[in-house]
Motif scaffolding. Structure first.
Motif, PDB file in Angstrom:
ATOM      1  N   UNK A   1       1.122   2.495   9.475  1.00 48.72           N
ATOM      2  CA  UNK A   1       1.538   1.990   8.161  1.00 48.72           C
ATOM      3  C   UNK A   1       0.498   2.417   7.142  1.00 48.72           C
ATOM      4  N   UNK A   2       0.867   2.621   5.871  1.00 49.15           N
ATOM      5  CA  UNK A   2      -0.137   2.988   4.867  1.00 49.15           C
ATOM      6  C   UNK A   2      -1.291   1.985   4.823  1.00 49.15           C
ATOM      7  N   UNK A   3      -2.529   2.492   4.867  1.00 51.79           N
ATOM      8  CA  UNK A   3      -3.699   1.618   4.901  1.00 51.79           C
ATOM      9  C   UNK A   3      -4.911   2.230   4.221  1.00 51.79           C
ATOM     10  N   UNK A   4      -4.730   3.318   3.500  1.00 48.49           N
ATOM     11  CA  UNK A   4      -5.860   4.002   2.879  1.00 48.49           C
ATOM     12  C   UNK A   4      -6.080   3.456   1.474  1.00 48.49           C
ATOM     13  N   UNK A   5      -6.981   2.484   1.337  1.00 48.90           N
ATOM     14  CA  UNK A   5      -7.344   1.916   0.047  1.00 48.90           C
ATOM     15  C   UNK A   5      -8.868   1.833  -0.040  1.00 48.90           C
TER      16      UNK A   5
ATOM     17  N   UNK B   1       0.850  -1.189   0.000  1.00 49.66           N
ATOM     18  CA  UNK B   1       0.000   0.000   0.000  1.00 49.66           C
ATOM     19  C   UNK B   1       0.884   1.236   0.000  1.00 49.66           C
ATOM     20  N   UNK B   2       0.644   2.144  -0.918  1.00 51.02           N
ATOM     21  CA  UNK B   2       1.464   3.342  -1.028  1.00 51.02           C
ATOM     22  C   UNK B   2       1.056   4.372   0.031  1.00 51.02           C
ATOM     23  N   UNK B   3       2.013   5.150   0.536  1.00 49.92           N
ATOM     24  CA  UNK B   3       1.665   6.222   1.485  1.00 49.92           C
ATOM     25  C   UNK B   3       0.710   7.214   0.826  1.00 49.92           C
ATOM     26  N   UNK B   4      -0.296   7.672   1.571  1.00 50.12           N
ATOM     27  CA  UNK B   4      -1.284   8.575   0.970  1.00 50.12           C
ATOM     28  C   UNK B   4      -0.744   9.987   0.798  1.00 50.12           C
ATOM     29  N   UNK B   5      -1.220  10.653  -0.240  1.00 50.02           N
ATOM     30  CA  UNK B   5      -0.901  12.056  -0.424  1.00 50.02           C
ATOM     31  C   UNK B   5      -1.805  12.941   0.417  1.00 50.02           C
ATOM     32  N   UNK B   6      -1.594  14.243   0.309  1.00 49.90           N
ATOM     33  CA  UNK B   6      -2.337  15.189   1.136  1.00 49.90           C
ATOM     34  C   UNK B   6      -3.839  15.104   0.884  1.00 49.90           C
ATOM     35  N   UNK B   7      -4.240  14.914  -0.353  1.00 53.06           N
ATOM     36  CA  UNK B   7      -5.658  14.893  -0.708  1.00 53.06           C
ATOM     37  C   UNK B   7      -6.142  13.477  -1.007  1.00 53.06           C
ATOM     38  N   UNK B   8      -5.433  12.501  -0.467  1.00 53.00           N
ATOM     39  CA  UNK B   8      -5.756  11.113  -0.787  1.00 53.00           C
ATOM     40  C   UNK B   8      -7.171  10.694  -0.383  1.00 53.00           C
ATOM     41  N   UNK B   9      -7.721  11.130   0.776  1.00 50.70           N
ATOM     42  CA  UNK B   9      -9.097  10.728   1.094  1.00 50.70           C
ATOM     43  C   UNK B   9     -10.090  11.112   0.008  1.00 50.70           C
ATOM     44  N   UNK B  10      -9.953  12.321  -0.541  1.00 55.05           N
ATOM     45  CA  UNK B  10     -10.842  12.739  -1.629  1.00 55.05           C
ATOM     46  C   UNK B  10     -10.475  12.020  -2.917  1.00 55.05           C
TER      47      UNK B  10
END
Length: 488
Positions: free
Chosen positions: A330-334, A265-274
């Motif tokens: 850890x990166x988990x935003x998918x 899983x890649x680290x999220x960017x600043x606007x990753x939730x949107x």
């Protein structure tokens, strides 16, 4: 006027929309269901579910995916015993659950709108409750996130269904009270989280909603309602008690961070939730949904802030938790971890569409959103290739008699595409390579996910390229019995 007796016009319109939603949604979920090979994650589900009995399922599931109760795996085990273990048969369980979830979204929409509608609402307002719910079900039926998980032999479609039922009981407990609704909230909260721990992301949003309700209503206001909120809180807490036997498995998940299980899983960017919502819904679809959901949120906020706050928290709290966890742990935003947060977005979109005064504009907006969603979802319905099946066939034909076939990784995916008689002979090849190992396989299937360092080590021991299938390479050691296959 009784809520149960709507005029034939309202009932017919809502019923027609719901039938269209179920028919269109089921088509998108079942069409060409077996046209693509299993993914790596689906092969793990197959390995967990394919034991000869429930005891074997429990044992393998604990080894491969410890930390949750194998509700989906047990259901899949029984399903495969009846319908077989082809790609279409395995995925059809999730497709069926996903189709039934369309009806659950309709029921959820009705419950939320009933709670938001004044008791003295006229027949027109009563009818719009069911129209909004049907529109929401239609958007859910064709949206890519819900279609995508329903076409995978994974637990996420089942988890989403449990979450929908849990929210329905939450709304019923708030509106009606009653022991049955509190018990339903407790039981289905526990079942959803036990199916997959990412379902727990919804519970903080619900807790914040209960806190909001406690702060909004003064002590002298609606004593009965305040006691209902306490009971809802107790019901959610009771679900945690039911989950205590599974909390020990959380250690396995924590250890998985150290093992690197989530490094893909890649680290999220600043606007990753949107960006996660935008990428899942589509570049053209997301702006339309965002505009109408904002319109629907404003409309609902004016009429019923309680329900509007629940939907807003349901949308924003899970991605905020995953975003914070991505930087702290850890990166988990998918997308699939946020799958339930799309539902309140669809509900607000349906309210926004229905709030448009012009009937023609409402129709145009709904047709545009549904059409874009169908185009987005249908792009994934194209038939795939047979790279794993072909690689396994070539590897097996080039291995000598009584020799096993090696796999650099994805051993369960290789095992699935081997003939049933050869599945037990598939051997994972680990490096550094032990030269003294006399049982090393003569042919190895080199997975595209293997690291460059390990791939180089394997190639030094297996210098002959037997064949290539896209990004899958079949390699071999020199041997007299080797039959070189053409590179495809």
């Amino acid at each position: 006027m009784k809520r149960n007796f709507l005029s034939g016009v309202w009932r017919g319109q809502a019923g027609a929309l719901l039938l269209i939603a179920v028919a269109l949604g089921a088509t998108l979920r079942f069409f060409r269901l077996g046209s693509r090979e299993l993914s790596i994650d689906e092969s793990l589900s197959w390995a967990e579910s394919s034991g000869h009995n429930i005891k074997a399922v429990l044992r393998v599931q604990h080894q491969l995916d410890s930390g949750k109760f194998p509700i989906y795996e047990i259901a899949q085990h029984g399903w495969m015993r009846v319908f077989g273990e082809s790609e279409a048969a395995m995925r059809s369980l999730s497709a069926l659950i996903g189709s039934l979830s369309i009806v659950l979204v309709f029921i959820l929409g009705v419950e939320l709108m009933l709670a938001a509608t004044s008791r003295r609402a006229d027949e027109s307002d009563e009818g719009r409750i069911y129209i909004v719910a049907a529109v929401c079900a239609l958007i859910f039926a064709v949206a890519l996130p819900s279609v995508e998980i329903a076409r995978q032999a994974r637990m996420y479609s089942m988890m989403q269904a449990w979450i929908l039922v849990q929210i329905i009981f939450l709304l019923r407990a708030r509106r009606l009270g009653g022991l049955a609704n509190y018990a339903g909230l407790t039981i289905f909260s526990a079942i959803a989280v036990a199916t997959n721990f990412t379902a727990a992301l919804v519970i903080p949003a619900e807790v914040l909603w209960l806190i909001y309700l406690r702060l909004v209503y003064a002590p002298s206001d609606e004593t009965t309602r305040r006691s209902t909120e306490w009971m809802m809180g107790v019901a959610l807490a009771a679900s945690i008690v039911l989950l205590l036997p599974f909390f020990a498995g959380l250690r396995y998940g924590v250890e998985g961070v150290a093992r690197g299980d989530y490094d893909w899983i890649k680290p999220p960017g600043r606007w990753e939730p949107i960006a996660t919502f935008e990428s899942a819904l589509g570049t053209l679809t997301f702006p339309l949904l965002a505009i109408f959901s904002i319109l629907g949120g404003l409309r609902l906020w004016r009429s019923s802030r309680d329900q509007a706050m629940l939907l807003i928290l349901w949308i924003v709290v899970p991605p905020i938790i995953l975003f914070a966890g991505s930087y702290l742990i850890t990166p988990m935003l998918i997308t699939r971890y946020l799958i339930s947060s799309f539902v309140p977005l669809f509900i607000l979109t349906a309210i926004g569409i229905e709030s448009v005064q012009s009937r023609q504009l409402r129709s145009v907006a709904l047709i545009a959103i549904v059409s874009l969603c169908v185009l987005r979802a249908s792009a994934d319905l194209r038939a795939g290739d047979n790279r794993w099946r072909d690689a396994c066939e070539i590897a097996l034909s080039n291995s000598c008699a009584r020799q096993c076939v090696g796999a650099s990784s994805e051993v369960y995916l290789v095992s699935y595409y081997m003939p049933a008689a050869n599945r037990r002979t598939v051997k994972i090849v680990r490096f550094p390579f032990d030269e003294a190992e006399h049982k090393a396989p003569r042919v190895v299937i080199l997975s595209p996910t293997v690291s460059p360092e390990e791939a180089a080590a394997i190639r030094r021991e297996y210098p002959i390229i037997v064949s290539k299938f896209k990004n899958i390479t079949v390699v071999s050691r020199p041997a007299g019995c080797l039959q070189k296959a053409p590179i495809s």
